[in-house]
Write an enzyme that holds these catalytic residues in place. Sequence first.
Site, PDB file in Angstrom:
ATOM      1  N   SER A   1       0.795  -1.223   0.000  1.00 24.57           N
ATOM      2  CA  SER A   1       0.000   0.000   0.000  1.00 24.57           C
ATOM      3  C   SER A   1       0.829   1.276   0.000  1.00 24.57           C
ATOM      4  CB  SER A   1      -0.960   0.003   1.188  1.00 24.57           C
ATOM      5  OG  SER A   1      -0.267  -0.209   2.394  1.00 24.57           O
TER       6      SER A   1
ATOM      7  N   HIS B   1      -5.263  -3.006  -2.890  1.00 23.91           N
ATOM      8  CA  HIS B   1      -4.920  -2.043  -3.936  1.00 23.91           C
ATOM      9  C   HIS B   1      -4.799  -2.672  -5.317  1.00 23.91           C
ATOM     10  CE1 HIS B   1      -4.123   1.210  -1.058  1.00 23.91           C
ATOM     11  NE2 HIS B   1      -3.706   0.233  -0.275  1.00 23.91           N
TER      12      HIS B   1
ATOM     13  N   LYS C   1     -11.468   1.131  -1.949  1.00 21.81           N
ATOM     14  CA  LYS C   1     -10.472   1.672  -2.881  1.00 21.81           C
ATOM     15  C   LYS C   1     -11.057   1.667  -4.293  1.00 21.81           C
ATOM     16  CE  LYS C   1      -7.313   1.221   0.673  1.00 21.81           C
ATOM     17  NZ  LYS C   1      -6.888   0.293   1.708  1.00 21.81           N
TER      18      LYS C   1
HETATM   19  C1  LIG Z   1      -6.781   0.174   3.093  1.00 21.71           C
HETATM   20  C2  LIG Z   1      -6.247  -1.163   3.417  1.00 21.71           C
HETATM   21  C3  LIG Z   1      -6.889  -1.987   4.346  1.00 21.71           C
HETATM   22  C4  LIG Z   1      -8.027  -1.497   5.186  1.00 21.71           C
HETATM   23  O1  LIG Z   1      -9.203  -1.493   4.451  1.00 21.71           O
HETATM   24  P1  LIG Z   1     -10.410  -0.576   4.973  1.00 21.71           P
HETATM   25  O2  LIG Z   1     -11.581  -1.128   4.267  1.00 21.71           O
HETATM   26  O3  LIG Z   1     -10.071   0.814   4.575  1.00 21.71           O
HETATM   27  O4  LIG Z   1     -10.487  -0.763   6.447  1.00 21.71           O
HETATM   28  C5  LIG Z   1      -6.404  -3.257   4.528  1.00 21.71           C
HETATM   29  N1  LIG Z   1      -5.324  -3.692   3.858  1.00 21.71           N
HETATM   30  C6  LIG Z   1      -4.662  -2.920   2.974  1.00 21.71           C
HETATM   31  C7  LIG Z   1      -3.471  -3.465   2.267  1.00 21.71           C
HETATM   32  C8  LIG Z   1      -5.099  -1.633   2.751  1.00 21.71           C
HETATM   33  O5  LIG Z   1      -4.434  -0.851   1.912  1.00 21.71           O
END
Ligand SMILES: *Cc1c(COP(=O)(O)O)cnc(C)c1O
Length: 397
Positions: A180, A208, A240
């Site tokens: 990320s 992502h 995302k």
């Molecule tokens: C953003 C993210 C999460 C968390 O997801 P949310 O739905 O925003 O709580 C988990 N793992 C990764 C790799 C992320 O980038």
Amino acid sequence: MNSMDLILQAALDERALSHLYRRRLTHSGPQKPLLQVEGESLLAFCSNDYLGLAADLQVVSALTRAAYEYGCGGGASHLVCGHSQAHHQLEEELAAFTGRERALLFSNGYMANMGVITALTHASDAIFQDKLNHASLIDGGLLSRATFNRYPHLNYDVLEKRLIQSQANRKLVVSDGVFSMDGDTAEIDRLSRVCQSHNAWLMIDDAHGFGCLGENGGGVAEVYRASQAQLPILIGTLGKAFGTSGAFVVGSHALIETLIQFARPYIYTTSLSPAIAEATRVSLSLIQAEGWRRQKLQALIAYFKNGCQALNLPLMPSSTPIQPLQVGGSQQALKISHALREKGILVTAIRPPTVPDGQSRLRVTLTALHDFTHLDRLLDALSDLAPLFVEPVERQS
Ligand SMILES: *Cc1c(COP(=O)(O)O)cnc(C)c1O
């Protein structure tokens, strides 16, 4: 101040002194390249809405229609009476999309990771995680009370040695699909072979990758054509590229039933809004049908990388929409971020503990709603600020 506040304030002051203090920006209006922030219109490069679906009218109208049908809130947990047809259909469509037997929705990615890791491992087990994994994976590992190992980033030789040495009952290997804060990706084929040879279970969090990578937006699993047997535990988030909110786990019938029975962050919480589930069904269909969004993104990524190369900027190696510029010191990263802000451009400085000490960076993210003129504006601004990227790295306290 009372003594609690004095103690807390001292820790806050220390965080500010080390340039690690966080401040929230308040924006109004939708998540678009031109973001309305505190009365100013800023050209933003920090959203994870990679495909531009968060404010897409088809997704938004599905949300409003479903709100009239189901109301706003989920009303109860899934195991009581909060599991709607909207949730159920989305789960079936996610299973089909990823070529897995079953899917299970969670309220968000943080809870999905906590839930999966704690349901699958206990004190007699061992968890092996890439050092740069997302905080939610690390926290899930700590909460599980299993033996916790962190291997150097992408170093599967070290991972393999540790798997061989491990006497644990169950062995769970956990990695981000797309990292990320770095934008690079796990090598799923190698990782899967290592896990299979040492009887370890592989779990990939592709928050992502989904939507952005693969011919149909199936993420790293699609890029590596990793079947359920090769990659038995796959996580995606909906906040995302899907542009909504929530998360999902896909895998075998036994995996999903285990989570329904034992994953506390699944059981003891209200279900996701059913209207969000309906909106996500539309965004899932757009992810698959509108390949132009991924193609546009790839063209923007190539353009930005070329531009940075021409300016000799310290771009980190990544072929995903996450294009970080390495800075080093936190103070320096803040300085560059502030200088960009003065030019009407928003790029957040990512600092420890989100990234390792001495590796603060500007995390540029691109979305399908950006265009080449936006990138020209960013590259022009970065060109003016280029000398700031070569300052000596400050000492971290
Ligand atoms: C953003 C993210 C999460 C968390 O997801 P949310 O739905 O925003 O709580 C988990 N793992 C990764 C790799 C992320 O980038």
